[in-house]
Design an enzyme around this catalytic site. Structure first.
Site, PDB file in Angstrom:
ATOM      1  CG  ASP A  18      -2.066   0.923   1.126  1.00  0.00           C
ATOM      2  OD1 ASP A  18      -2.288   1.471   0.028  1.00  0.00           O
ATOM      3  OD2 ASP A  18      -2.765   1.119   2.140  1.00  0.00           O
ATOM      4  CG  HIS A  35       0.412   2.264  -9.431  1.00  0.00           C
ATOM      5  ND1 HIS A  35       0.135   1.865  -8.143  1.00  0.00           N
ATOM      6  CD2 HIS A  35      -0.663   2.991  -9.838  1.00  0.00           C
ATOM      7  CE1 HIS A  35      -1.055   2.321  -7.793  1.00  0.00           C
ATOM      8  NE2 HIS A  35      -1.558   3.010  -8.810  1.00  0.00           N
ATOM      9  CG  LEU A 129       9.816 -16.814  -3.737  1.00  0.00           C
ATOM     10  CD1 LEU A 129       9.476 -16.940  -2.260  1.00  0.00           C
ATOM     11  CD2 LEU A 129      10.190 -15.367  -4.069  1.00  0.00           C
TER      12      LEU A 129
HETATM   13  C1  FPP Z   1      -1.676   0.314  -3.440  1.00  0.00           C
HETATM   14  O1  FPP Z   1      -1.240   1.639  -3.483  1.00  0.00           O
HETATM   15  C2  FPP Z   1      -1.145  -0.457  -4.528  1.00  0.00           C
HETATM   16  C3  FPP Z   1      -1.881  -0.988  -5.555  1.00  0.00           C
HETATM   17  C4  FPP Z   1      -3.326  -0.818  -5.683  1.00  0.00           C
HETATM   18  C5  FPP Z   1      -1.276  -1.769  -6.632  1.00  0.00           C
HETATM   19  C6  FPP Z   1      -0.035  -2.520  -6.306  1.00  0.00           C
HETATM   20  C7  FPP Z   1       0.759  -2.575  -7.530  1.00  0.00           C
HETATM   21  C8  FPP Z   1       2.110  -2.545  -7.601  1.00  0.00           C
HETATM   22  C9  FPP Z   1       2.978  -2.562  -6.429  1.00  0.00           C
HETATM   23  C10 FPP Z   1       2.813  -2.453  -8.904  1.00  0.00           C
HETATM   24  C11 FPP Z   1       2.461  -3.488  -9.876  1.00  0.00           C
HETATM   25  C12 FPP Z   1       2.652  -4.866  -9.374  1.00  0.00           C
HETATM   26  C13 FPP Z   1       3.277  -5.815 -10.052  1.00  0.00           C
HETATM   27  C14 FPP Z   1       3.302  -7.204  -9.542  1.00  0.00           C
HETATM   28  C15 FPP Z   1       3.955  -5.517 -11.320  1.00  0.00           C
HETATM   29  P1  FPP Z   1      -2.323   2.781  -3.597  1.00  0.00           P
HETATM   30  O2  FPP Z   1      -2.403   3.194  -5.022  1.00  0.00           O
HETATM   31  O3  FPP Z   1      -3.610   2.339  -3.000  1.00  0.00           O
HETATM   32  O4  FPP Z   1      -1.658   3.902  -2.744  1.00  0.00           O
HETATM   33  P2  FPP Z   1      -2.402   5.054  -1.916  1.00  0.00           P
HETATM   34  O5  FPP Z   1      -3.209   4.356  -0.852  1.00  0.00           O
HETATM   35  O6  FPP Z   1      -1.264   5.853  -1.355  1.00  0.00           O
HETATM   36  O7  FPP Z   1      -3.235   5.805  -2.897  1.00  0.00           O
END
Ligand code: FPP
Length: 238
Positions: A18, A35, A129
């Site tokens: 997150d 992201h 893994l």
């Molecule tokens: C949460 O941050 C994260 C996500 C919804 C997506 C997670 C994706 C990645 C880490 C990158 C892509 C993954 C792979 C496997 C290539 P948020 O956007 O909710 O952050 P915020 O709460 O600060 O808005």
């Protein structure tokens, strides 16, 4: 591991990644840049787990609720995932990592789903893994799907209602072949499960970090695992 003995390295580590958006905002960047940085952190997470001897790493990469984000952000995340599968996943496969997925992956855009299935097939015999990507994943939906499958087996006479126990449920979840996570890490200081592995996390230890996901490095994993290894898991016993 005895009742009161300290833990070793977690066999299965699960992460709610997150704070990508906040990471980007604090730098005056668009959310998709967060992201992108998050995808870099994924590579580091995989390297850490592979080197430390963690057997399973489950990453919450896209929830079933994430489809409700603005289309531009969903598109950016799907593109990022596809690029990850085409490039980084191939690199980590060379290190013996097996990649697999849980969730409604049939809902992913065709090109993304095809790439995912290709990598899953290519890495299925890898022995280091196991990286499990939760994609279009929602725990309640998963439990509802499992219940439906069990109901159908009861209807057909394959299963008796009296035989349904915890193990029956576990075996009908997407995670049937994996042990339950030992440690859950959530970044960006939120204290929520957000519909992630609700059944499977019943006895997991939880580590919350205030860092945003793109800032969560190998040293942070080390800290989380050290913290975990000092805890005593009692599984409801004294
Ligand atoms: C949460 O941050 C994260 C996500 C919804 C997506 C997670 C994706 C990645 C880490 C990158 C892509 C993954 C792979 C496997 C290539 P948020 O956007 O909710 O952050 P915020 O709460 O600060 O808005």
């Amino acid at each position: 591991m005895g009742d009161d003995s300290p833990n070793d390295i977690p066999r299965h580590l699960a992460v709610i990644m997150d704070g990508n958006g906040r990471w980007a905002k604090s730098r005056g960047l668009p959310r998709k840049a967060g992201h992108r940085a998050g995808a870099e952190a994924v590579r580091e997470a995989v390297d850490y787990c592979n080197e430390a001897g963690v057997e399973f790493l489950t990453l919450y990469a896209f929830s079933s609720e994430n489809w409700n984000r603005p289309k531009a952000e969903v598109d950016a995340l799907m593109k990022l995932l596809e690029r990850f599968l085409k490039t980084k996943a191939r690199e980590i496969a060379k290190k013996g990592v097996r990649l697999t997925a849980i969730g409604r992956t049939d809902l992913l855009p065709d090109s993304c789903r095809d790439e995912l299935n290709k990598v899953i097939e290519e890495t299925k015999d890898n022995k280091a893994l196991t990286l499990i990507l939760a994609l279009s994943y929602g725990s309640r939906e998963e439990i509802a799907d499992a219940s439906r499958q069990i109901a159908l087996k009861v209807q057909s006479g394959e299963l008796s209602p009296d035989d349904i126990d915890n193990d029956t449920i576990s075996k009908h979840l997407d995670t049937a072949e994996f042990p339950d996570p030992d440690l859950l890490i959530r970044t960006s200081g939120e204290f929520r499960l957000s519909n992630f592995l609700l059944w499977q996390l019943s006895y997991a230890e939880i580590f919350i970090s205030s860092k945003n996901w793109p800032d969560f490095r190998k040293s942070d994993f080390q800290e989380a695992v050290e913290n975990y290894s000092r805890r005593h898991r009692r599984f409801g016993r004294v």
